[in-house]
Design a protein around this motif. Structure first.
Motif, PDB file in Angstrom:
ATOM      1  N   VAL A  34      96.196  40.890 -21.005  1.00 23.70           N
ATOM      2  CA  VAL A  34      94.783  41.214 -21.015  1.00 23.70           C
ATOM      3  C   VAL A  34      94.504  42.027 -19.757  1.00 23.70           C
ATOM      4  N   TYR A  35      93.997  43.214 -19.955  1.00 25.51           N
ATOM      5  CA  TYR A  35      93.694  44.100 -18.842  1.00 25.51           C
ATOM      6  C   TYR A  35      92.190  44.320 -18.773  1.00 25.51           C
ATOM      7  N   GLY A  36      91.764  44.833 -17.647  1.00 25.72           N
ATOM      8  CA  GLY A  36      90.365  45.185 -17.496  1.00 25.72           C
ATOM      9  C   GLY A  36      90.069  46.495 -18.214  1.00 25.72           C
ATOM     10  N   LYS A  37      88.878  46.978 -18.028  1.00 23.32           N
ATOM     11  CA  LYS A  37      88.425  48.186 -18.706  1.00 23.32           C
ATOM     12  C   LYS A  37      89.341  49.376 -18.432  1.00 23.32           C
ATOM     13  N   GLY A  39      92.418  49.471 -16.980  1.00 18.35           N
ATOM     14  CA  GLY A  39      93.799  49.240 -17.367  1.00 18.35           C
ATOM     15  C   GLY A  39      93.996  49.457 -18.863  1.00 18.35           C
ATOM     16  N   THR A  40      93.035  48.990 -19.651  1.00 14.78           N
ATOM     17  CA  THR A  40      93.089  49.167 -21.097  1.00 14.78           C
ATOM     18  C   THR A  40      92.974  50.642 -21.473  1.00 14.78           C
ATOM     19  N   LEU A  41      92.070  51.360 -20.805  1.00 13.30           N
ATOM     20  CA  LEU A  41      91.934  52.789 -21.077  1.00 13.30           C
ATOM     21  C   LEU A  41      93.200  53.552 -20.691  1.00 13.30           C
ATOM     22  N   ARG A  42      93.817  53.174 -19.569  1.00  7.56           N
ATOM     23  CA  ARG A  42      95.055  53.827 -19.131  1.00  7.56           C
ATOM     24  C   ARG A  42      96.182  53.545 -20.118  1.00  7.56           C
ATOM     25  N   LEU A  43      96.266  52.307 -20.618  1.00  5.82           N
ATOM     26  CA  LEU A  43      97.277  51.960 -21.610  1.00  5.82           C
ATOM     27  C   LEU A  43      97.109  52.818 -22.858  1.00  5.82           C
ATOM     28  N   GLN A  44      95.886  52.973 -23.313  1.00  9.68           N
ATOM     29  CA  GLN A  44      95.630  53.798 -24.498  1.00  9.68           C
ATOM     30  C   GLN A  44      96.017  55.247 -24.237  1.00  9.68           C
ATOM     31  N   CYS A  45      95.711  55.733 -23.046  1.00  8.53           N
ATOM     32  CA  CYS A  45      96.075  57.107 -22.673  1.00  8.53           C
ATOM     33  C   CYS A  45      97.595  57.265 -22.685  1.00  8.53           C
ATOM     34  N   ALA A  56     108.673  50.520 -16.468  1.00 12.13           N
ATOM     35  CA  ALA A  56     109.385  49.240 -16.413  1.00 12.13           C
ATOM     36  C   ALA A  56     108.441  48.051 -16.256  1.00 12.13           C
ATOM     37  N   ASN A  57     107.521  48.111 -15.329  1.00 12.11           N
ATOM     38  CA  ASN A  57     106.604  47.004 -15.059  1.00 12.11           C
ATOM     39  C   ASN A  57     105.199  47.363 -15.536  1.00 12.11           C
ATOM     40  N   LEU A  58     105.074  47.632 -16.808  1.00  9.19           N
ATOM     41  CA  LEU A  58     103.799  48.092 -17.363  1.00  9.19           C
ATOM     42  C   LEU A  58     102.638  47.140 -17.084  1.00  9.19           C
ATOM     43  N   PRO A  59     102.777  45.817 -17.281  1.00 11.09           N
ATOM     44  CA  PRO A  59     101.639  44.934 -17.005  1.00 11.09           C
ATOM     45  C   PRO A  59     101.174  45.015 -15.548  1.00 11.09           C
ATOM     46  N   GLU A  60     102.129  45.012 -14.605  1.00  8.79           N
ATOM     47  CA  GLU A  60     101.759  45.095 -13.185  1.00  8.79           C
ATOM     48  C   GLU A  60     101.102  46.444 -12.881  1.00  8.79           C
TER      49      GLU A  60
END
Length: 117
Positions: A34-37, A39-45, A56-60
């Protein structure tokens, strides 16, 4: 590529090929994060660009994006609040417009610098 060799490489932070990373991800149960706003937008990008699996350490990394965005917000808010353009006037509607504009500018800067960079 056998499973034990891939697991050993992953645990020892040894260099892995793209194929090994993909195989590792299918072998290991992924924990939902679960990421914040931001982090979630960056993941989608990253997913749109097709490169999220190479980090390698995507969650961090994504939690770091959220922390950086929070720090950036605080610093920019303090700086903009000192600016003459964003001083409070005492008129509620004018102050609301000033506050909204301040937040809009900060949001735009965070998105440009951290999320879509």
């Amino acid at each position: 590529m056998n499973k034990t060799e891939i697991l050993r490489k992953a645990q020892s932070d040894e260099g892995m090929t793209v194929a090994e990373i993909k195989a590792y991800r299918t072998m290991v149960e992924q924990k939902p994060q679960v990421y914040g706003k931001y982090g979630t937008l960056r993941l989608q990008c990253l997913k749109d660009k097709g490169i999220d699996w190479t980090i390698a350490n995507l969650p961090e990394y994504l939690h770091g994006i959220d922390r950086q965005a929070e720090q950036m917000y605080e610093v920019m808010y303090a700086k903009l609040s000192e600016s003459e353009q964003f001083k409070k006037s005492g008129d509620f509607l004018k102050d609301l417009q000033i506050e909204t504009e301040k937040k809009r500018r900060i949001e735009e800067e965070i998105l440009n610098e951290l999320v879509y960079a």
